[in-house]
Design an enzyme around this catalytic site. Structure first.
Site, PDB file in Angstrom:
ATOM      1  N   HIS A 193      -9.315   0.867   5.212  1.00  0.00           N
ATOM      2  CA  HIS A 193      -7.999   1.101   5.821  1.00  0.00           C
ATOM      3  C   HIS A 193      -8.177   2.042   7.015  1.00  0.00           C
ATOM      4  O   HIS A 193      -9.005   2.955   6.976  1.00  0.00           O
ATOM      5  CB  HIS A 193      -7.024   1.711   4.800  1.00  0.00           C
ATOM      6  CG  HIS A 193      -5.623   1.721   5.325  1.00  0.00           C
ATOM      7  ND1 HIS A 193      -5.189   2.691   6.197  1.00  0.00           N
ATOM      8  CD2 HIS A 193      -4.592   0.857   5.164  1.00  0.00           C
ATOM      9  CE1 HIS A 193      -3.933   2.416   6.540  1.00  0.00           C
ATOM     10  NE2 HIS A 193      -3.551   1.319   5.925  1.00  0.00           N
ATOM     11  N   GLU A 240      -6.596   4.502   8.013  1.00  0.00           N
ATOM     12  CA  GLU A 240      -6.446   5.939   7.717  1.00  0.00           C
ATOM     13  C   GLU A 240      -7.731   6.492   7.088  1.00  0.00           C
ATOM     14  O   GLU A 240      -8.091   7.650   7.308  1.00  0.00           O
ATOM     15  CB  GLU A 240      -5.223   6.153   6.807  1.00  0.00           C
ATOM     16  CG  GLU A 240      -3.931   5.967   7.608  1.00  0.00           C
ATOM     17  CD  GLU A 240      -2.766   5.362   6.851  1.00  0.00           C
ATOM     18  OE1 GLU A 240      -2.757   5.399   5.604  1.00  0.00           O
ATOM     19  OE2 GLU A 240      -1.854   4.825   7.517  1.00  0.00           O
ATOM     20  N   LYS A 247       0.127   4.307  -0.251  1.00  0.00           N
ATOM     21  CA  LYS A 247      -0.491   5.491   0.369  1.00  0.00           C
ATOM     22  C   LYS A 247      -0.263   6.711  -0.529  1.00  0.00           C
ATOM     23  O   LYS A 247      -0.218   6.567  -1.747  1.00  0.00           O
ATOM     24  CB  LYS A 247       0.041   5.674   1.796  1.00  0.00           C
ATOM     25  CG  LYS A 247      -0.103   4.372   2.602  1.00  0.00           C
ATOM     26  CD  LYS A 247       0.121   4.512   4.078  1.00  0.00           C
ATOM     27  CE  LYS A 247      -0.073   3.148   4.731  1.00  0.00           C
ATOM     28  NZ  LYS A 247       0.043   3.184   6.181  1.00  0.00           N
ATOM     29  N   SER A 307       3.941  -1.975  10.265  1.00  0.00           N
ATOM     30  CA  SER A 307       5.401  -2.021  10.473  1.00  0.00           C
ATOM     31  C   SER A 307       5.994  -3.387  10.147  1.00  0.00           C
ATOM     32  O   SER A 307       6.934  -3.842  10.805  1.00  0.00           O
ATOM     33  CB  SER A 307       5.761  -1.589  11.899  1.00  0.00           C
ATOM     34  OG  SER A 307       5.354  -0.247  12.104  1.00  0.00           O
ATOM     35  N   GLY A 348       2.894   2.369  10.685  1.00  0.00           N
ATOM     36  CA  GLY A 348       3.819   3.486  10.514  1.00  0.00           C
ATOM     37  C   GLY A 348       4.523   3.898  11.796  1.00  0.00           C
ATOM     38  O   GLY A 348       5.112   4.980  11.867  1.00  0.00           O
ATOM     39  N   GLU A 372      -4.813  -4.967  10.639  1.00  0.00           N
ATOM     40  CA  GLU A 372      -3.785  -3.939  10.807  1.00  0.00           C
ATOM     41  C   GLU A 372      -4.047  -3.191  12.116  1.00  0.00           C
ATOM     42  O   GLU A 372      -4.846  -2.240  12.149  1.00  0.00           O
ATOM     43  CB  GLU A 372      -3.849  -2.935   9.644  1.00  0.00           C
ATOM     44  CG  GLU A 372      -3.624  -3.559   8.284  1.00  0.00           C
ATOM     45  CD  GLU A 372      -3.174  -2.509   7.260  1.00  0.00           C
ATOM     46  OE1 GLU A 372      -2.077  -2.672   6.722  1.00  0.00           O
ATOM     47  OE2 GLU A 372      -3.896  -1.532   7.039  1.00  0.00           O
ATOM     48  N   ASN A 392       0.876  -1.177   0.000  1.00  0.00           N
ATOM     49  CA  ASN A 392       0.000   0.000   0.000  1.00  0.00           C
ATOM     50  C   ASN A 392       0.910   1.223   0.000  1.00  0.00           C
ATOM     51  O   ASN A 392       1.540   1.528   1.015  1.00  0.00           O
ATOM     52  CB  ASN A 392      -0.887  -0.040   1.252  1.00  0.00           C
ATOM     53  CG  ASN A 392      -1.713   1.226   1.416  1.00  0.00           C
ATOM     54  OD1 ASN A 392      -1.774   2.066   0.515  1.00  0.00           O
ATOM     55  ND2 ASN A 392      -2.354   1.365   2.567  1.00  0.00           N
TER      56      ASN A 392
HETATM   57  P1  13P Z   1       3.336   0.450   7.546  1.00  0.00           P
HETATM   58  O1  13P Z   1       3.862  -0.858   6.958  1.00  0.00           O
HETATM   59  O2  13P Z   1       4.036   1.634   7.009  1.00  0.00           O
HETATM   60  O3  13P Z   1       3.280   0.389   9.021  1.00  0.00           O
HETATM   61  O4  13P Z   1       1.829   0.580   7.036  1.00  0.00           O
HETATM   62  C1  13P Z   1       0.976  -0.499   7.109  1.00  0.00           C
HETATM   63  C2  13P Z   1      -0.267  -0.173   6.373  1.00  0.00           C
HETATM   64  O5  13P Z   1      -1.003   0.721   6.745  1.00  0.00           O
HETATM   65  C3  13P Z   1      -0.551  -0.924   5.157  1.00  0.00           C
HETATM   66  O6  13P Z   1      -1.839  -0.695   4.708  1.00  0.00           O
END
Ligand code: 13P
Length: 246
Positions: A90, A92, A11, A208, A168, A162, A9
């Site tokens: 997701h 976010e 982003k 992560s 992140g 997740e 992803n």
């Molecule tokens: P990170 O791997 O940067 O922690 O993000 C995970 C994520 O949100 C994948 O959709």
């Protein structure tokens, strides 16, 4: 057996030429393992990207086919540029853009009615984990957006767990925490549908995930792969994560 999947992803990162370069480099690295590799670039770039070896998807879409929904994209539009799958829910999208379980249910239904695959994301925020209520929180997300599906529709679905506190932050869930939740998710599907259905659902871990911890996470019996953020932007790291299934 659920399919093994590693998805990146991206982003809101990269520009058009970076995106092209990353897909080309990844295609050259492609592995011979039985792992499906996917990338979710910013949708603006999708039409220009090769789709030969990597399945390309959208990070978000709206449930309506067309109309006055400024800034949104429909499944039909995503398909028209070669995307065949989308992320739904997701964290976010949930936390920054106010997407509710109810709205996500509409996206799930829209995807099914258009024959568009999806990865349904779930996961608890830190305060919920600290209060020890992560199981009921995640179960509710699934119940309210996904468990209305028929048995046939549920078969072969992909879910990404997740935990929000791991996204992140560099703070990965331990393989034990990931396995426990994945096992719960599979048991809820088995209760709601049946065991054979639960065994077709791929459950990916995200948060992560990186080359140094992917092998241990992917070795867990109920972890069928990963949804990778930051580390998917680096070709060496992402390939190394894909190859962690070896
Ligand atoms: P990170 O791997 O940067 O922690 O993000 C995970 C994520 O949100 C994948 O959709």
């Amino acid at each position: 057996m659920p399919k093994k999947i590693v998805a990146g992803n991206w982003k809101m990162n990269l520009n058009a030429s970076d995106a092209n370069a990353l897909i080309s480099a990844l295609e050259k690295k492609q592995n011979t393992l039985d792992v499906e590799v996917m990338a979710f670039p910013p949708s603006l770039f999708i039409s220009g990207l090769s789709k030969e070896k990597i399945r390309i998807g959208v990070q978000n879409f709206y449930s309506k086919d067309k109309g006055a929904y400024t800034g949104e994209i429909s499944i039909l539009q995503a398909k028209s540029v070669g995307a065949s799958i989308g992320l739904i829910g997701h964290s976010e999208r949930r936390s920054l853009f106010g997407e509710t379980n109810e709205l996500l249910k509409d996206k799930v239904d829209a995807a099914l009615s258009q024959g568009f695959s999806f990865i349904f994301c779930c996961g608890e925020p830190l305060e919920v984990r600290e209060a020890g209520k992560e199981n009921e929180f995640v179960k509710k997300q699934l119940e309210e957006s996904l468990f209305h599906l028929s048995e046939e529709e549920m078969k072969g679905c992909v879910i990404a767990y997740e935990p929000v506190w791991a996204i992140g932050t560099g703070r990965t869930a331990t393989s034990e925490q990931a396995e426990n939740m994945h096992k719960e998710i599979r048991s809820w599907i088995a209760e709601e549908y049946k065991k054979e259905v639960a065994e077709t659902v791929s459950i990916l871990y995200g948060g992560s995930c990186k080359p140094s911890n992917a092998r241990e996470l992917f070795a867990c019996p109920n972890v069928d792969g990963g949804l990778i953020g930051g580390a998917s932007l680096n070709v060496e790291d992402f390939s190394s994560i894909i190859n962690s299934f070896e």
